[in-house]
Design a protein around this motif. Structure first.
Motif, mmCIF file in Angstrom:
data_model
loop_
_atom_site.group_PDB
_atom_site.id
_atom_site.type_symbol
_atom_site.label_atom_id
_atom_site.label_comp_id
_atom_site.label_asym_id
_atom_site.label_seq_id
_atom_site.Cartn_x
_atom_site.Cartn_y
_atom_site.Cartn_z
ATOM 1 N N ALA A 21 0.877 -1.496 -0.107
ATOM 2 C CA ALA A 21 0.246 0.027 0.094
ATOM 3 C C ALA A 21 0.718 1.326 0.150
ATOM 4 C CB ALA A 21 -0.991 0.167 1.154
ATOM 5 N N LEU A 22 1.885 1.086 0.784
ATOM 6 C CA LEU A 22 2.920 2.347 0.789
ATOM 7 C C LEU A 22 3.575 2.595 -0.563
ATOM 8 C CD1 LEU A 22 4.050 1.882 4.248
ATOM 9 C CD2 LEU A 22 2.826 3.683 3.798
ATOM 10 N N ALA A 29 9.066 2.385 1.720
ATOM 11 C CA ALA A 29 9.606 2.151 2.973
ATOM 12 C C ALA A 29 10.963 1.109 2.738
ATOM 13 C CB ALA A 29 8.517 1.578 3.802
ATOM 14 N N ASP A 30 11.804 1.200 3.571
ATOM 15 C CA ASP A 30 12.825 0.487 3.441
ATOM 16 C C ASP A 30 12.609 -1.163 4.352
ATOM 17 O OD1 ASP A 30 13.037 0.820 6.415
ATOM 18 O OD2 ASP A 30 14.990 1.653 6.136
ATOM 19 N N GLY A 31 11.157 -1.504 4.657
ATOM 20 C CA GLY A 31 10.936 -2.606 5.217
ATOM 21 C C GLY A 31 10.934 -2.609 6.833
ATOM 22 N N LEU A 44 1.864 2.739 12.252
ATOM 23 C CA LEU A 44 3.066 2.514 12.118
ATOM 24 C C LEU A 44 3.955 3.447 11.677
ATOM 25 C CD1 LEU A 44 3.733 0.762 9.272
ATOM 26 C CD2 LEU A 44 1.487 0.189 9.659
ATOM 27 N N MET A 45 5.096 3.274 12.368
ATOM 28 C CA MET A 45 6.301 4.180 11.915
ATOM 29 C C MET A 45 6.960 3.379 11.069
ATOM 30 S SD MET A 45 9.413 5.917 14.028
ATOM 31 C CE MET A 45 10.259 4.539 14.475
ATOM 32 N N LEU A 46 7.482 4.193 9.781
ATOM 33 C CA LEU A 46 8.395 3.404 8.953
ATOM 34 C C LEU A 46 9.287 4.466 8.591
ATOM 35 C CD1 LEU A 46 6.952 4.723 5.537
ATOM 36 C CD2 LEU A 46 5.223 4.243 7.334
ATOM 37 N N ALA A 53 9.964 15.681 1.929
ATOM 38 C CA ALA A 53 9.900 16.978 2.876
ATOM 39 C C ALA A 53 11.157 17.115 3.936
ATOM 40 C CB ALA A 53 8.642 17.308 3.266
ATOM 41 N N GLY A 54 12.139 16.427 3.701
ATOM 42 C CA GLY A 54 13.197 16.519 4.903
ATOM 43 C C GLY A 54 12.900 15.642 5.873
ATOM 44 N N SER A 55 12.158 14.531 5.459
ATOM 45 C CA SER A 55 11.854 13.600 6.727
ATOM 46 C C SER A 55 12.383 12.181 6.039
ATOM 47 C CB SER A 55 10.495 13.443 7.234
ATOM 48 O OG SER A 55 9.940 14.640 7.714
ATOM 49 N N THR A 56 13.003 11.557 6.939
ATOM 50 C CA THR A 56 13.441 10.197 6.681
ATOM 51 C C THR A 56 12.527 9.116 7.161
ATOM 52 O OG1 THR A 56 15.132 10.132 8.457
ATOM 53 C CG2 THR A 56 15.849 10.670 6.307
ATOM 54 N N ALA A 57 11.566 9.560 8.373
ATOM 55 C CA ALA A 57 10.798 8.617 8.895
ATOM 56 C C ALA A 57 9.508 9.350 8.857
ATOM 57 C CB ALA A 57 11.205 8.352 10.368
#
Length: 352
Positions: A21-22, A29-31, A44-46, A53-57
């Motif tokens: 879905a993501l 996502a890196d899994g 959930l956090m991914l 936008a500057g966010s890696t999570a």
């Protein structure tokens, strides 16, 4: 006793489904997926392979099927976006590759926001409380700019009435206790409505709606910020204040004074709204019982709330509702209550 939950489940939300879905939203996502604490939705956090936008999570929310309409969810998203544009710190959802903040994938709906870390606020610190008060005033200032068209309203006893009706119509209580609980609930609903009827000219606004300490995160450099507008509603502004209050009356009054000191640096607060604290608390108690009963078909609920639905649970609810009837007993209506008057009742734990 029956706990009917006809809405769809989250049974198909496997890690593989969520990653697919993501991917479909345009975010890879890196899994690494970490499920966050949420009963109503699946959150959930991914970690992203490429920053956005500057966010890696990021945080992905899969909405419980059947709870909100698309229009209600999009109105929540629009409110969060308005708040962010006004520099009110809140996690606003990203516009995804298909051009909307809400994404449909094989019968499930999801939204994605940047991850915003933090810890719980120190509610013993008066300056922290004043800061939270200023933040709430800024949120309500934006909330007053336009009305919700699709979200629920906590502006009368209607939510409590709907919750009571569902519980009784679905035989959710033990038959030997149901009449006693129903009598207490009906009398509480009448008292809730009577309290709102004393304030017919009370302005209503768009609210956070579920502003308990768990939905406020704190960072030393930015101070407080809001998470989770899932329960955004129309109502009196005191709805966003009372859930911060501890159960002990003196401590609650001190906290309220500090929050309102900050609030009134930004916006006016009508002290008459303090009359609604106990009615709103009572409404949440009835609503919470119905929420648990509606969700009982979700395997997560019996595991998390094993005490729910037992005869002892419902007898305890009867006792609490009767206590709330006394707490809502009308005082001198000729003189509006102020935040320092002994007549303002803050007893109770705030939750059913």
């Amino acid at each position: 006793m029956h706990h009917a939950t006809p809405d769809l489940s989250f049974g198909d939300l496997t890690p593989e489904f969520m990653l697919d879905a993501l991917d479909a939203t345009g975010l890879r996502a890196d899994g690494r997926l970490l499920q966050l604490n949420s009963f109503e939705n699946r959150v959930l956090m991914l970690h992203l392979e490429e920053p956005r936008a500057g966010s890696t999570a990021a945080v992905a929310k899969f909405y419980r099927p059947g709870r909100w309409t698309d229009a209600q969810i999009l109105e929540e998203h629009a409110f969060a976006t308005e708040l962010a544009a006004a520099e009110v710190p809140v996690a606003a959802p990203w516009v995804l590759d298909h051009g909307s903040t809400l994404f449909h994938h094989q019968g499930q709906r999801l939204a994605v926001t940047p991850r915003q870390g933090g810890r719980g606020p120190e509610l013993e610190d008066p300056e922290v409380l004043r800061w939270i008060g200023r933040l709430l005033a800024r949120l309500h200032t934006v909330g007053r700019q336009r009305p919700f068209e699709h979200r629920l309203a906590w502006a009368s006893a209607a939510p409590a009435q709907a919750a009571r009706d569902w519980l009784m119509q679905n035989d959710a209580l033990p038959p030997e206790i149901a009449p006693t609980w129903d009598d207490a609930a009906r009398r509480c609903i009448d008292a809730i409505q009577a309290a709102f009827d004393t304030l017919p000219d009370l302005p209503l606004t768009r609210l956070h709606g579920d502003c308990h300490p768990g939905n406020i995160l704190w960072t030393p450099d930015r101070g407080p910020h809001f998470v989770d507008l899932d329960d955004a509603v129309t109502g009196p502004v005191v709805q966003d204040l009372w859930m911060l209050l501890p159960g002990e009356a003196d401590a609650a009054r001190q906290l309220l004074n500090a929050v309102l000191d900050g609030y009134e640096q930004i916006a006016e607060f009508d002290d008459r709204e303090l009359r609604l604290i106990e009615p709103l608390r009572t409404m949440r108690m009835i609503h919470h019982s119905a929420w648990l009963a509606r969700r009982w078909g979700d395997p997560a609920f019996p595991l998390a709330f094993p005490w729910f639905g037992t005869p002892n649970y419902w007898l305890d609810q009867v006792a609490k509702l009767r206590e709330q009837l006394e707490a809502m007993r009308p005082r001198d209506s000729a003189a509006p209550l102020t935040r320092d008057e002994d007549e303002v009742n803050f007893d109770g734990d705030g939750f059913a």
